[in-house]
Design a protein around this motif. Sequence first.
Motif, short mmCIF file in Angstrom:
data_model
loop_
_atom_site.label_atom_id
_atom_site.label_comp_id
_atom_site.label_asym_id
_atom_site.label_seq_id
_atom_site.Cartn_x
_atom_site.Cartn_y
_atom_site.Cartn_z
N HIS A 268 0.81 -1.21 0.01
CA HIS A 268 -0.11 -0.29 0.32
C HIS A 268 0.98 1.43 -0.21
CE1 HIS A 268 -3.33 2.59 1.95
NE2 HIS A 268 -1.98 3.01 2.12
N VAL A 269 2.06 1.75 1.14
CA VAL A 269 2.72 2.37 0.90
C VAL A 269 3.38 3.03 0.33
CG1 VAL A 269 4.34 3.77 2.79
CG2 VAL A 269 2.54 2.22 3.43
N ILE A 270 4.11 1.33 -0.79
CA ILE A 270 4.86 2.12 -1.83
C ILE A 270 4.14 1.91 -2.83
CG2 ILE A 270 6.10 0.09 -3.25
CD1 ILE A 270 6.98 -1.46 -0.80
N VAL A 271 2.30 1.81 -3.48
CA VAL A 271 2.28 1.96 -4.18
C VAL A 271 1.90 3.71 -4.13
CG1 VAL A 271 -0.23 1.96 -5.46
CG2 VAL A 271 1.41 -0.29 -5.32
N ARG A 272 1.38 4.03 -2.92
CA ARG A 272 0.93 5.17 -3.27
C ARG A 272 2.43 5.84 -3.20
NH1 ARG A 272 -1.08 5.88 2.68
NH2 ARG A 272 1.46 6.77 2.92
N THR A 273 3.38 5.87 -2.55
CA THR A 273 4.11 6.73 -2.66
C THR A 273 4.56 6.61 -4.06
OG1 THR A 273 5.43 5.45 -1.54
CG2 THR A 273 4.63 7.14 0.10
N GLY A 274 4.11 6.29 -4.93
CA GLY A 274 5.30 5.88 -6.43
C GLY A 274 6.19 5.00 -6.32
N ARG A 275 6.51 4.38 -5.00
CA ARG A 275 8.25 4.02 -5.78
C ARG A 275 7.82 2.60 -6.53
NH1 ARG A 275 12.69 6.17 -2.80
NH2 ARG A 275 10.87 6.96 -0.99
N ILE A 276 7.32 2.80 -8.09
CA ILE A 276 6.80 1.67 -8.50
C ILE A 276 7.94 2.09 -9.99
CG2 ILE A 276 4.89 0.71 -8.06
CD1 ILE A 276 2.98 1.92 -9.87
N ASP A 277 7.96 0.55 -10.85
CA ASP A 277 8.32 0.74 -11.86
C ASP A 277 7.65 0.93 -12.98
OD1 ASP A 277 10.02 0.62 -14.50
OD2 ASP A 277 12.07 -0.65 -13.07
N ARG A 278 6.83 2.03 -13.70
CA ARG A 278 5.89 1.74 -14.75
C ARG A 278 6.12 1.27 -15.66
NH1 ARG A 278 0.69 0.87 -14.86
NH2 ARG A 278 -0.44 2.37 -13.01
N ASP A 279 7.78 1.67 -16.43
CA ASP A 279 8.22 1.00 -17.56
C ASP A 279 7.98 -1.01 -17.46
OD1 ASP A 279 8.48 3.36 -18.27
OD2 ASP A 279 10.26 3.12 -17.89
N TYR A 280 8.57 -1.25 -16.28
CA TYR A 280 8.80 -2.65 -15.84
C TYR A 280 7.55 -2.86 -15.85
CZ TYR A 280 10.56 -7.22 -14.65
OH TYR A 280 11.02 -8.32 -14.53
N ILE A 281 6.12 -2.68 -15.16
CA ILE A 281 4.90 -2.82 -15.50
C ILE A 281 4.15 -3.09 -16.22
CG2 ILE A 281 2.74 -2.60 -14.60
CD1 ILE A 281 4.39 -1.38 -11.38
N ASP A 282 4.50 -1.89 -17.17
CA ASP A 282 3.73 -1.92 -18.89
C ASP A 282 4.08 -3.40 -19.71
OD1 ASP A 282 2.33 0.64 -17.64
OD2 ASP A 282 3.93 0.83 -18.51
N ALA A 283 5.92 -3.37 -19.62
CA ALA A 283 5.99 -4.28 -20.02
C ALA A 283 6.22 -5.64 -19.81
CB ALA A 283 7.86 -4.06 -20.45
N HIS A 284 6.19 -5.78 -18.60
CA HIS A 284 7.12 -7.56 -18.05
C HIS A 284 5.39 -8.06 -17.33
CE1 HIS A 284 10.17 -6.82 -20.34
NE2 HIS A 284 11.04 -5.66 -18.59
N VAL A 285 4.33 -7.54 -16.92
CA VAL A 285 3.06 -7.58 -16.24
C VAL A 285 2.63 -7.36 -15.89
CG1 VAL A 285 3.00 -6.54 -13.65
CG2 VAL A 285 5.34 -6.97 -14.29
N VAL A 286 1.15 -8.79 -16.01
CA VAL A 286 0.09 -8.62 -15.91
C VAL A 286 -0.90 -7.83 -14.27
CG1 VAL A 286 -0.10 -9.56 -18.63
CG2 VAL A 286 -0.07 -11.54 -16.04
N GLY A 287 -1.86 -8.00 -14.69
CA GLY A 287 -2.63 -7.87 -13.03
C GLY A 287 -1.89 -6.52 -11.72
N PHE A 288 -1.83 -5.64 -12.13
CA PHE A 288 -1.34 -4.66 -11.25
C PHE A 288 -2.73 -4.05 -10.58
CE2 PHE A 288 0.45 -0.11 -10.35
CZ PHE A 288 1.25 -0.47 -9.75
#
Length: 824
Positions: A268-288
Amino acid sequence: MKRTDRIAEPWGTRTPYDRGGTWPVRVDSHLAEGIGADDVERWVPSASVMHSNGDALYLAVREGEIVGVRGRPDDRVNHGRLDPKDLFAWQANASRDRLTRPLVREGGELVESDWETAMSRVVTRTRRLMDEQGASAIGFYTSGQLFLEEYYALSLIARGGIGTNHLDGNTRLCTATAAEALKSSFGCDGQPGSYTDIDHADVIALFGHNMAESQAVLWSRVLDRLAGPHPPALVCVDPRPTPVARAATIHLAPKPGTNVALMNALLHVIVRTGRIDRDYIDAHVVGFDDLQRCVAEYPPERAAEICGVPADDIRRAAQLLGGAERLMSTVLQGFYQSHQATAAAVQVNNLHLIRGMLGRRGCGVLQMNGQPTAQNTRECGADGDLPGFRNWNNDEHVAELARIWNVAPERIPHYGPPTHAMQIMRYVEDGSIRMLWVSGTNPAVSLPELHRIRGVLGRKRLFLVVQDIFLTETAQLADVVLPAAAWGEKTGTFTNADRTVHLSEKAVDPPGDARSDLDIFLDYAARLDLRDKDGGPLIPWDGPESAFAAWQECSRGRPCDYTGITYDRLREHGGIQWPCDDERPDGTERLYADGRFFSDPASCESYGRDLVTGAPLEEPEYRALNPSGKAMVKAAEYLPPHEQTSDGYPLLLTTGRTLYHFHTRTKTARAPQLQAAAPKMWIELSRHDAEAAGVAEGDLVEATTPHGSVRATARITAIREGVLFLPFHYGYWDDGDGHGAGRPPRAANELTPTDWDPASKQPLFKTAAARIRRIGAGDGAQTVPTNTASAPLTEGIAPTRGGPAAEAEEARPPAGDDDQEATP
Ligand SMILES: Nc1nc2c(c(=O)[nH]1)N[C@H]1C(S)=C(S)[C@@H](COP(=O)(O)OP(=O)(O)OC[C@H]3O[C@@H](n4cnc5c(=O)[nH]c(N)nc54)[C@H](O)[C@@H]3O)O[C@H]1N2
Ligand SMILES: Nc1nc2c(c(=O)[nH]1)N[C@H]1C(S)=C(S)[C@@H](COP(=O)(O)OP(=O)(O)OC[C@H]3O[C@@H](n4cnc5c(=O)[nH]c(N)nc54)[C@H](O)[C@@H]3O)O[C@H]1N2
Ligand SMILES: [Mo]
C-alpha cells in the motif's frame, strides 16, 4: 589458522567485505579427535545435506571411515565456510545403531531378515494390490533429502510404471509454497535470484526466515556485508527475537498468521508513494490494477491493528523496501507454514515485480527451500508436478513425457493434480491406499496432529514400507524396513536453493547390507518387471551416472535444463547453476534477466490456482489472464487464521527450528557436540505470559491445544507477547521406548492441526491456538541454547557450549590472495 568453538560461535570469525566486492574465502574444517590433516588418505567432494544452502565440502576419509570435513574454498556457495551441523553431523553416519539389515514384521515384531525376503514381500504386495484394486491402492511418500537420480527413478516407477498418482514428498511440508508462489507469479518453479545478490544489495529483507539458524553460512555472508563498508539495511519479519531480528534495521514482529495483512500494507505505502517501476510493469507484468485496488484497502493503521505491529514501523519498513536500489528478499517457513501461505509469499514476488527488481545484481527473490534436495523432488516430478516442471494439465506435456519414457500417455496419471501428502494420509485413513512406501522422511514426528498420524500409519490394513538409515518412530510402525545407504556412502547430485547443482561422491561403504536408495528403487523396478511400450525394461539405467544422463534428456529444453552439466564438469568446477546447456555452458546466475518468463501458456508448469480456494485454473482462464507469457501480479485479501484464540486457548502457537538440530534429530542427536548444545525439548514464551501463568525460567510447563498436550521446560525470551514457540525436533526414539512409554508427550506436532494452505497444500505448523500451565519446578539444569532466537531474558545463564571437541579450524588465505586458495 584459528581454532574456534563453533557451538558458542556458530557463524565463526567475520571477514568483512564491501558492496560489490567478493566474499573472502575462509576454510572451515573439523577432524575427529586425534586425526590430523596428514592422516587423511582421501578428500571426497560433496555438499552438506543439513539444509538447502548447499555448502560445498570435502569428506576426509581414512581406513574406510569418514573422519572429518573441510569446506571447499573454490565453490560459489560457501567460499569454504561450514556451519555447526556441516562440521559435526557427519558423525551420525558411523553410529552403531544404523540399520544394517532389512527388517520384516513377524508375529507383530520387526525381525532381522535379508533383501530377498524383504523385497519379495514388497513386490508380492504391490502385484496383488495392482491386480485386486488397481494402481491407486499404492502410494509413495518420499523426501527432500535423497538425490536427484533417486527421485527421478521413483517418479518414473510410480508415474510411468505402476501408474499411480499418489506420489509426493515431505517437501510438501517444506517448500510446496515456494513452488506454488513461483508458479503463481512466473508460471514456473525456479528461484529468480542468486546468493551473490547478497554481495550487491543495499536492502535485504527476510520474510519469516530465520536465516541465522537455518542457513548459517548464508547468514555469515550477510554478517560480513554488515561488518564491511556500505552495509545493507536489513528488514526482518518474524514474531521471535531471532539473530536476524537483532541485526535488523527494522524488525516487524507480526502476530503469527497475519502476513498477508502486513504485506498488503507494505505494498500500500509503496504504491501510494509511487515507488514503482511503471516501465517494467507495462512491459512485463499483468495484474497490477487488481493489486493496486486491493492494497488500497490496507493502510498501515489497518494492518497495525491486525498484525499488532506499530503503523510507523510498517511505514519505515515500506520506505526502506520502496527506496532500495537493489533489493534482495528471502521467504521461508514463517510465511509458508501458514494458512495463507501462497497468498503471502506471492506478495513478496509482487514487491519485486512492481519495483522492477529482478534479474539484476542484488535484485533477487529467493522463495527459499529448506531441505538439501527439495528442489530435485520438485524438478523430478516427485512432488506435485510432472518431471521437468511439466504441467499435468497440458496434454502436450504429458505426451512429451510419455515419449521420453517410451510409454503410452494414458499410462501416466493426469486426470487431476498429483495427490498431495496430506491427501495421501487421508486415503490411507479411508482405506483406499493399502500400501504406502515412505523413503527418507519421518512422518510419525514431522506431520501435524501426531495422535492421528500414528493411527493412520499404524492401521492394520495398511502395508507400510519404510526406507531409512535408522529405526525411526515411523520405521517402528512398518511392515518392512529397508536399510538405506546415507550421504557419503552413495553418489548422486542435488540442487540448492539458488539452483546450484553439486555432485556428492561416495566416500565410504554403507554399513552391513544397507543399499543406496537408487539401488533399492532399481531393484524394485526390476523385480516388478516394469516394461516400456516396446517390451524393453522401463528403466534401462544401472547406476547414478546413467540415471543422471536420462534426467538430462528429460530436462532438455525445459526451464531446469541440465544438459550442459555432467558429473565430470561438477567434479572439476564445483557447483553450477541451472539452466545450463550449449548456449549457457557456465550455467545461469539469475533468471528473468531479459524480462522474459517461463509463463507462456504452452510451456508453463501450471495454469495456477485460486489463492483462496486452491482450485486449479484451466487453460482458457490462464490464456485470458496471461496471453503473452508475462509475470503475474496476484492480489489477496487478508483472511484470519482458522484456529482463533479464545478464552480456553488464549495464546498463539508457533513451531520451528533451532540452529543445532536438524528435524527429527536422527543425525544431529547422534553428533555429541550438537546434541550437547540442545539436549532436551523446551517451550518459549514471553515474560508477560510467563508471569500471567506463574511460570519461572526452567519450570516444567504443559502446552495444550485442541489437538494434544506436551510437557517441557519453560524458556522466557523476548518473543512477542501472546505467542508460544516450540522446536519440533524432539520425538520419541531417544526418550524412553517410544511414544507413551510412561513419559509425557513432548513432540511439538502433538499440538498442530490437520490443516493446509489451499493453494500449495502445505500444512500449517505456524498457526494454532494454545494455552500453557505450570506443572512444577524443572530439574534445575537449564539446557536451552542461549545464543540463538531462544536466548533467555534472565541473567546468569551459561553460554551455549557443545560436547567434546566442539572446536573447528578457520583458515584464511594470506591477505590479497583471496581468490587463490589451493584445494586440498
Ligand atoms: N538448524 C537447522 N537448519 C535448518 C533445518 C533444521 O531443522 N535445523 N531445516 C531446514 C529446512 S527443511 C527448512 S524448511 C528450513 C526452515 O528455515 P526457517 O523457515 O528459517 O525456520 P523456522 O524456524 O521453521 O521458521 C522461521 C521463522 O518463522 C517465524 N514465524 C513463525 N510464525 C510466523 C508468522 O506467522 N509470520 C512470520 N513472518 N514469521 C513467523 C518463526 O519465529 C521462525 O523464526 O531450515 C533448513 N535449515
Ligand atoms: N511442527 C513442525 N513440524 C514440521 C516443521 C515445523 O517447522 N514445525 N517443518 C516441516 C518441514 S519444513 C520439514 S522439511 C519436515 C521434515 O520432516 P522429516 O522429513 O520427517 O524429518 P527428518 O528427520 O529429516 O527425516 C528424514 C528421515 O530420512 C532419514 N534419512 C537420512 N538420509 C537418508 C538417506 O539417504 N536415505 C534414506 N532412505 N533415509 C535417509 C533420516 O534418518 C530421517 O529419519 O518437517 C516438517 N514438520
Ligand atoms: Mo523443510
